[in-house]
Enzyme design. Structure first.
Site, PDB file in Angstrom:
ATOM      1  CG  ASN A 145     -21.951 -31.536   2.656  1.00 33.09           C
ATOM      2  OD1 ASN A 145     -21.427 -32.496   2.951  1.00 33.09           O
ATOM      3  ND2 ASN A 145     -22.519 -31.384   1.620  1.00 33.09           N
ATOM      4  CG  HIS A 195     -26.824 -37.980  -5.237  1.00 34.94           C
ATOM      5  ND1 HIS A 195     -26.388 -38.474  -6.461  1.00 34.94           N
ATOM      6  CD2 HIS A 195     -25.967 -37.113  -4.640  1.00 34.94           C
ATOM      7  CE1 HIS A 195     -25.262 -37.935  -6.727  1.00 34.94           C
ATOM      8  NE2 HIS A 195     -24.935 -36.986  -5.834  1.00 34.94           N
ATOM      9  NE  ARG A 204     -17.646 -39.213  -6.771  1.00 39.03           N
ATOM     10  CZ  ARG A 204     -18.717 -38.928  -6.072  1.00 39.03           C
ATOM     11  NH1 ARG A 204     -19.671 -39.835  -5.738  1.00 39.03           N
ATOM     12  NH2 ARG A 204     -19.092 -37.602  -5.971  1.00 39.03           N
ATOM     13  NE  ARG A 222     -25.046 -34.982   1.232  1.00 40.84           N
ATOM     14  CZ  ARG A 222     -25.059 -34.576  -0.043  1.00 40.84           C
ATOM     15  NH1 ARG A 222     -24.672 -33.285  -0.313  1.00 40.84           N
ATOM     16  NH2 ARG A 222     -25.299 -35.418  -1.092  1.00 40.84           N
ATOM     17  CD  GLU A 265     -27.767 -32.652  -2.356  1.00 41.48           C
ATOM     18  OE1 GLU A 265     -27.514 -31.627  -2.814  1.00 41.48           O
ATOM     19  OE2 GLU A 265     -27.632 -33.592  -2.646  1.00 41.48           O
ATOM     20  N   GLY A 272     -26.253 -29.641 -10.779  1.00 42.85           N
ATOM     21  CA  GLY A 272     -25.718 -28.715 -11.703  1.00 42.85           C
ATOM     22  C   GLY A 272     -25.727 -28.734 -13.224  1.00 42.85           C
ATOM     23  N   GLY A 314     -24.753 -33.877 -11.316  1.00 45.57           N
ATOM     24  CA  GLY A 314     -23.810 -32.762 -10.828  1.00 45.57           C
ATOM     25  C   GLY A 314     -22.345 -33.129 -10.819  1.00 45.57           C
ATOM     26  CG  ASP A 335     -16.637 -26.949 -14.833  1.00 48.75           C
ATOM     27  OD1 ASP A 335     -17.826 -26.830 -15.642  1.00 48.75           O
ATOM     28  OD2 ASP A 335     -16.924 -26.754 -13.473  1.00 48.75           O
ATOM     29  CE  LYS A 338     -20.233 -27.835  -1.121  1.00 47.64           C
ATOM     30  NZ  LYS A 338     -20.785 -28.810  -1.960  1.00 47.64           N
ATOM     31  N   GLY A 393     -27.906 -31.193 -14.798  1.00 48.74           N
ATOM     32  CA  GLY A 393     -29.282 -31.247 -15.067  1.00 48.74           C
ATOM     33  C   GLY A 393     -29.936 -30.031 -14.923  1.00 48.74           C
ATOM     34  CD  GLU A 394     -30.420 -27.754 -10.006  1.00 44.78           C
ATOM     35  OE1 GLU A 394     -30.064 -26.702  -9.881  1.00 44.78           O
ATOM     36  OE2 GLU A 394     -30.621 -28.729  -9.268  1.00 44.78           O
ATOM     37  CG  ASN A 395     -27.410 -24.578 -14.234  1.00 46.81           C
ATOM     38  OD1 ASN A 395     -28.132 -23.586 -14.181  1.00 46.81           O
ATOM     39  ND2 ASN A 395     -26.707 -25.311 -13.361  1.00 46.81           N
TER      40      ASN A 395
HETATM   41  P1  ADP Z   1     -21.766 -31.028  -6.862  1.00 46.94           P
HETATM   42  O1  ADP Z   1     -22.306 -32.565  -7.222  1.00 46.94           O
HETATM   43  O2  ADP Z   1     -20.464 -30.884  -6.503  1.00 46.94           O
HETATM   44  O3  ADP Z   1     -22.812 -30.326  -5.969  1.00 46.94           O
HETATM   45  P2  ADP Z   1     -23.165 -29.506  -8.807  1.00 46.94           P
HETATM   46  O4  ADP Z   1     -24.566 -29.873  -8.638  1.00 46.94           O
HETATM   47  O5  ADP Z   1     -22.898 -28.047  -8.706  1.00 46.94           O
HETATM   48  O6  ADP Z   1     -21.907 -30.527  -8.238  1.00 46.94           O
HETATM   49  O7  ADP Z   1     -22.787 -29.677 -10.500  1.00 46.94           O
HETATM   50  C1  ADP Z   1     -21.581 -29.198 -11.035  1.00 46.94           C
HETATM   51  C2  ADP Z   1     -21.450 -29.487 -12.425  1.00 46.94           C
HETATM   52  O8  ADP Z   1     -22.580 -28.640 -13.029  1.00 46.94           O
HETATM   53  C3  ADP Z   1     -20.178 -29.130 -13.084  1.00 46.94           C
HETATM   54  O9  ADP Z   1     -19.831 -30.292 -14.173  1.00 46.94           O
HETATM   55  C4  ADP Z   1     -20.673 -27.984 -13.942  1.00 46.94           C
HETATM   56  O10 ADP Z   1     -19.976 -27.769 -14.892  1.00 46.94           O
HETATM   57  C5  ADP Z   1     -22.241 -28.230 -14.103  1.00 46.94           C
HETATM   58  N1  ADP Z   1     -22.741 -27.090 -14.586  1.00 46.94           N
HETATM   59  C6  ADP Z   1     -22.989 -26.030 -14.051  1.00 46.94           C
HETATM   60  N2  ADP Z   1     -23.796 -24.887 -14.612  1.00 46.94           N
HETATM   61  C7  ADP Z   1     -23.616 -25.545 -15.914  1.00 46.94           C
HETATM   62  C8  ADP Z   1     -24.493 -24.847 -17.258  1.00 46.94           C
HETATM   63  N3  ADP Z   1     -24.789 -23.578 -17.308  1.00 46.94           N
HETATM   64  N4  ADP Z   1     -23.885 -25.668 -18.277  1.00 46.94           N
HETATM   65  C9  ADP Z   1     -23.489 -26.944 -18.246  1.00 46.94           C
HETATM   66  N5  ADP Z   1     -22.723 -27.466 -16.978  1.00 46.94           N
HETATM   67  C10 ADP Z   1     -22.881 -26.695 -15.984  1.00 46.94           C
END
Ligand code: ADP
Length: 394
Positions: free
Chosen positions: A9, A176, A236, A88, A374, A323, A205, A278, A16, A325-327
């Protein structure tokens, strides 16, 4: 012999990579080169996330970084046989609804799409050229962020602009797609009854979008002509009234380059908070501006879940990935808070455990968290290009 495929990528100053075996879902190694140029850095990890030693090499160019990565991987896997390389590529235009093995003619076609994605496409194609030079004879496979969305009906493919613009390619492509492809494939494998229904997938993310998927096919997406539309993102803007752009040009004399910088790099969570792109930083900050940035993000997500569900004529499942959505259980809970009217109700204990299912037992709509992958989608396409099918690999 370690028979493997490489995924790449390539961004403006980053690369990456992931090395996947000929069979199986776990990568043998992942790596990221950043600040490619005189100050370039390279980090590599093994299959369990353990750091791997990077071989000394040239990080001054994408080609150099690529060779350094492979030299480093050859230290770990001395008998490495590279079968193919998957790339990618952000834009496949109207023509590509699936991955394709790159030929000189195809590269020319993809170059013609660069004006549609000037910040990404040229770097993606430079990655293909560098890999072709470094590994002549190894098939290079382009995997497109737009391909999954080529199934959009016309009303979700067009803008209400004069038709000549549609004909020259001014369309709602959606992006995406590799992530949505992975998520819908995973659901088809693990929850076929949901995959056959009406899904809204939220890839949240640093870049963020949503996709409406019916029976495995994308029918609408929040991103359109570019990866700027729809949801607010790290830096963005997401959707803005085009009148704002006319105002910036007419009244403030801004150039296209300045507006591009504003919309791609200075807006979104960063622009609203004045602090960071972030989400973790904003969640911890608690300043009024950080709080408003989160409020805006959550509100636009709620709106767009509604819009995607309307495009589908209803919703059977909402899936979070990316990032955030998963965390972020906080963001997921807040988005779902006002979606009870569409049968969405989350179980806070399940949400705190990050899923996979986070909806309450009695809720009409299933809500899930599914980590996206991905790279694996690209690796599978790179394998398929050399005749390795996933069914034989499983
Ligand atoms: P990209 O689109 O660059 O691949 P990611 O999918 O890695 O990005 O997402 C990055 C985002 O995910 C950042 O805003 C980061 O703060 C957020 N993130 C990652 N872990 C957590 C968490 N535990 N809580 C809240 N946000 C998180």
């Amino acid at each position: 012999m370690t028979r493997a495929v490489l995924t790449l990528n390539a961004g403006s100053s980053s690369l990456k990579v992931a090395l996947f075996p000929a069979q199986g879902d776990r990568s043998l190694a992942t790596g990221q080169a950043d600040a490619i140029g005189p100050e370039g850095t390279l980090k590599l990890k093994g299959p369990f996330g353990q750091p791997l030693e990077a071989a000394p090499g040239d990080l001054g160019s994408h080609g150099g970084a690529m060779r350094t990565v492979i030299d480093s991987l050859r230290v770990e896997y001395p008998d490495l046989a590279l079968l193919s390389v998957g790339h990618r590529v952000v834009h496949g235009g109207d023509a590509f609804a699936a991955p394709v093995t790159v030929t000189p003619d195809i590269l020319t076609t993809l170059e013609k799409l660069s004006p549609f994605a000037p910040l990404h496409q040229p770097h993606n194609l430079a990655g293909i050229r560098a890999a072709t030079e470094a590994y002549p004879g190894v098939p290079q496979v382009a995997c497109f962020d737009t391909a999954f969305h080529r199934s959009h009906p016309w009303v979700n493919d067009a803008f209400a602009l004069p038709r000549a613009l549609y004909d020259e390619g001014v369309r709602r492509y959606g992006f995406h797609g590799l992530s949505y492809d992975y998520v819908s494939g995973e659901l088809a494998r693990t929850a076929p009854h949901l995959a056959a229904g009406r899904l809204v997938v939220a890839h949240l993310g640093n870049g963020a979008s949503m996709c409406a998927i019916q029976n495995g096919r994308s029918i609408a997406s929040t991103m359109g002509f570019s990866a700027l539309d729809g949801l607010p993102m790290g830096t963005r803007s997401g959707q803005v009234d085009p009148g704002v752009l006319l105002y910036l040009m007419d009244q403030k004399g801004m150039t296209a380059a300045q507006i591009s910088d504003l919309l791609y790099r200075q807006s979104g969570l960063l622009g609203l908070s004045g602090l960071s792109n972030d989400m973790r930083t904003l969640e911890a900050a608690g300043t009024p501006e950080a709080t408003q940035a989160i409020d805006y993000f959550v509100f636009r997500c709620q709106r767009e879940v509604g819009a995607m569900a309307a495009a589908l004529g209803g919703i059977d499942a909402l899936v979070f990935c990316g990032g955030i959505g998963e965390n972020s259980r906080m963001i997921r809970a807040r988005i779902c808070e006002r979606l009870g009217w569409m049968g969405i109700e989350i179980d806070h204990a399940l949400n705190a455990a990050n899923g996979p299912v986070i909806s309450s037992d009695l809720a009409r709509t299933t809500v899930m968290v599914l980590p996206t992958n991905e790279e694996l989608v690209i690796a599978r396409a790179a394998r398929a290009a050399v005749g390795i099918s996933e069914r034989t690999a499983a």
